[in-house]
Design an enzyme around this catalytic site. Sequence first.
Site, short mmCIF file in Angstrom:
data_model
loop_
_atom_site.label_atom_id
_atom_site.label_comp_id
_atom_site.label_asym_id
_atom_site.label_seq_id
_atom_site.Cartn_x
_atom_site.Cartn_y
_atom_site.Cartn_z
N HIS A 146 59.52 55.23 55.78
CA HIS A 146 58.73 56.70 56.09
C HIS A 146 58.14 56.37 57.30
O HIS A 146 56.92 56.09 57.44
CB HIS A 146 58.19 57.15 55.04
CG HIS A 146 57.59 58.64 55.22
ND1 HIS A 146 58.36 59.55 54.28
CD2 HIS A 146 56.69 58.87 55.87
CE1 HIS A 146 57.63 60.77 54.91
NE2 HIS A 146 56.71 60.45 55.59
N CYS A 147 58.68 56.86 58.44
CA CYS A 147 57.96 57.26 59.88
C CYS A 147 58.54 58.13 60.42
O CYS A 147 59.65 58.88 59.96
CB CYS A 147 57.77 55.80 60.42
SG CYS A 147 59.60 55.09 60.70
N TYR B 146 51.13 72.72 62.72
CA TYR B 146 50.06 71.71 63.55
C TYR B 146 51.02 71.06 64.73
O TYR B 146 52.06 71.18 64.94
CB TYR B 146 49.78 70.46 62.88
CG TYR B 146 50.85 69.77 62.36
CD1 TYR B 146 51.32 68.71 63.11
CD2 TYR B 146 51.38 69.72 60.99
CE1 TYR B 146 52.25 68.05 62.78
CE2 TYR B 146 52.51 69.08 60.65
CZ TYR B 146 52.89 68.01 61.60
OH TYR B 146 53.89 67.11 61.16
N ARG C 115 65.34 66.82 53.81
CA ARG C 115 64.36 66.65 53.05
C ARG C 115 63.72 68.28 52.76
O ARG C 115 64.04 69.10 53.51
CB ARG C 115 63.24 66.33 54.15
CG ARG C 115 61.82 66.20 53.85
CD ARG C 115 60.69 65.62 54.78
NE ARG C 115 59.49 65.12 54.21
CZ ARG C 115 58.41 65.03 54.91
NH1 ARG C 115 58.38 65.86 55.98
NH2 ARG C 115 57.40 64.49 54.42
N ARG D 244 50.77 74.27 53.12
CA ARG D 244 50.29 74.30 54.29
C ARG D 244 51.22 74.17 55.56
O ARG D 244 50.63 74.08 56.56
CB ARG D 244 48.94 73.34 54.51
CG ARG D 244 49.32 71.86 54.25
CD ARG D 244 48.02 71.02 53.96
NE ARG D 244 48.41 69.68 53.47
CZ ARG D 244 49.00 68.83 54.14
NH1 ARG D 244 49.17 68.92 55.45
NH2 ARG D 244 49.38 67.77 53.54
N TYR E 251 58.95 66.76 49.37
CA TYR E 251 57.66 66.60 49.40
C TYR E 251 56.82 67.52 48.95
O TYR E 251 57.18 68.97 49.16
CB TYR E 251 57.36 66.61 50.99
CG TYR E 251 55.96 66.27 51.43
CD1 TYR E 251 55.08 65.26 50.58
CD2 TYR E 251 55.32 66.47 52.56
CE1 TYR E 251 53.86 64.94 50.91
CE2 TYR E 251 54.02 66.14 52.91
CZ TYR E 251 53.33 65.47 52.01
OH TYR E 251 52.19 65.21 52.55
N HIS F 267 55.41 60.04 49.02
CA HIS F 267 53.94 59.75 48.88
C HIS F 267 53.40 59.95 47.45
O HIS F 267 52.43 60.45 47.23
CB HIS F 267 53.05 60.88 49.86
CG HIS F 267 53.60 60.94 51.31
ND1 HIS F 267 54.07 59.54 51.82
CD2 HIS F 267 53.58 61.85 52.17
CE1 HIS F 267 54.59 59.88 52.99
NE2 HIS F 267 53.97 61.30 53.28
N ASP G 92 54.33 55.91 57.56
CA ASP G 92 53.99 57.40 57.84
C ASP G 92 53.60 57.47 59.40
O ASP G 92 52.91 58.48 59.60
CB ASP G 92 52.87 57.84 56.68
CG ASP G 92 53.07 59.21 56.90
OD1 ASP G 92 53.98 59.97 57.49
OD2 ASP G 92 51.87 60.17 56.59
N ASN H 277 48.41 65.29 61.19
CA ASN H 277 47.53 65.98 60.13
C ASN H 277 46.43 64.98 59.76
O ASN H 277 45.75 65.41 58.76
CB ASN H 277 48.19 66.38 59.18
CG ASN H 277 48.55 67.83 59.50
OD1 ASN H 277 47.97 68.57 60.27
ND2 ASN H 277 49.78 68.35 59.01
C1 0GY Z 1 53.82 63.26 56.27
C2 0GY Z 1 52.95 64.06 56.01
C3 0GY Z 1 52.65 65.32 56.29
C4 0GY Z 1 53.42 65.92 57.22
C5 0GY Z 1 54.62 66.13 57.13
O1 0GY Z 1 56.50 67.28 57.65
C6 0GY Z 1 55.33 67.27 57.87
O2 0GY Z 1 54.83 67.65 58.76
O3 0GY Z 1 55.35 65.51 56.42
C7 0GY Z 1 51.36 65.73 56.03
O4 0GY Z 1 50.74 66.73 56.54
O5 0GY Z 1 50.94 65.53 54.87
O6 0GY Z 1 54.84 62.67 55.46
O7 0GY Z 1 54.08 62.91 57.50
#
Ligand code: 0GY
Length: 294
Positions: free
Chosen positions: A27-28, A45, A120, A126, A153, A177, A245, A250
């Site tokens: 996961h990256c 963001y 995904r 958010r 997610y 996660h 990650d 964020n």
């Molecule tokens: C992650 C977690 C985050 C962001 C995203 O898709 C994304 O923007 O997954 C987060 O802000 O919790 O896996 O990188």
Amino acid sequence: MDADYLPFHPAPKVPDFTPPAGAVDAHCHVFGPADTFPYSAKRKYTPCDAPKEKLFALRDHLGFSRNVIVQASCHGTDNAALVDALETAGPLARGVAVVSPDVTDAELDAMDKAGVRAVRFNFVKRLVDDTPREVFTGIAERITKLGWHIVVYFEAPDLEDLAPFLTSLPGIIVVDHMGRPDVSKGADHPDFDRFIALMAENDNIWVKVSCPERLTVAGPPYDDVVPFSRRLVEAFPDRVLWGTDWPHPNMKSHMPDDGQLVDVIPRIATTEDARRKLLIDNPMRLYWPEETKS
Ligand code: 0GY
């Protein structure tokens, strides 16, 4: 364009724990660079540029062999930066894309050729605008024909509402996660029991034991998150994945040292056998099945 959170760690330590040869960071992300691969107008963001060269250098520095690169919300459904990184990495990376319902079969085939193996579905309010469930169902039906799976997610408070939908989806479902538990409640809280029960009842649900830096209240070295990851690794040794990650979009409280994140691995997977499954066997089976002996 300025990022609206912390930059990634400039010089992570060499981890004390040496990953076994062939280990996968499952996961990256790659972000931009924005002048080549602009960020989505709908993003919630603005990230720091985190280009493929930096990701591959980090992979080598931490002692990993391969990456699974996940499309993040800041690039929306434009997977160009992801595909570009996959084409550079060849057999050393696979991808998880985010697609819109009007994606064409030719576009899916091209992504498959580049190394995409999953889509995904992001339910984190958010990060993304709401997507009707029938849209996800339609995408799921199309991508399972390619042999892809689904990565989801969401955050723990949404699990109860989402569970019937998740269990209705076809194929393998990978939860990012750990389903984002509230670690202040403890790993034996009924909320986490519910997630464990969901996995126990559904053999097709896998989980990433990732993101102590995001879930922690105590901070590094993440003592409050370790029991959650360890419980999952012990209960479901063949359905767990691990990832850095990087570059930690964020993260506003602290930016982790990626070497320190790698040092958490032997605390959550306490035997050599468990670590081989977590870091090699499981991700290889899911993302490089053609290289996996039956
Ligand atoms: C992650 C977690 C985050 C962001 C995203 O898709 C994304 O923007 O997954 C987060 O802000 O919790 O896996 O990188």
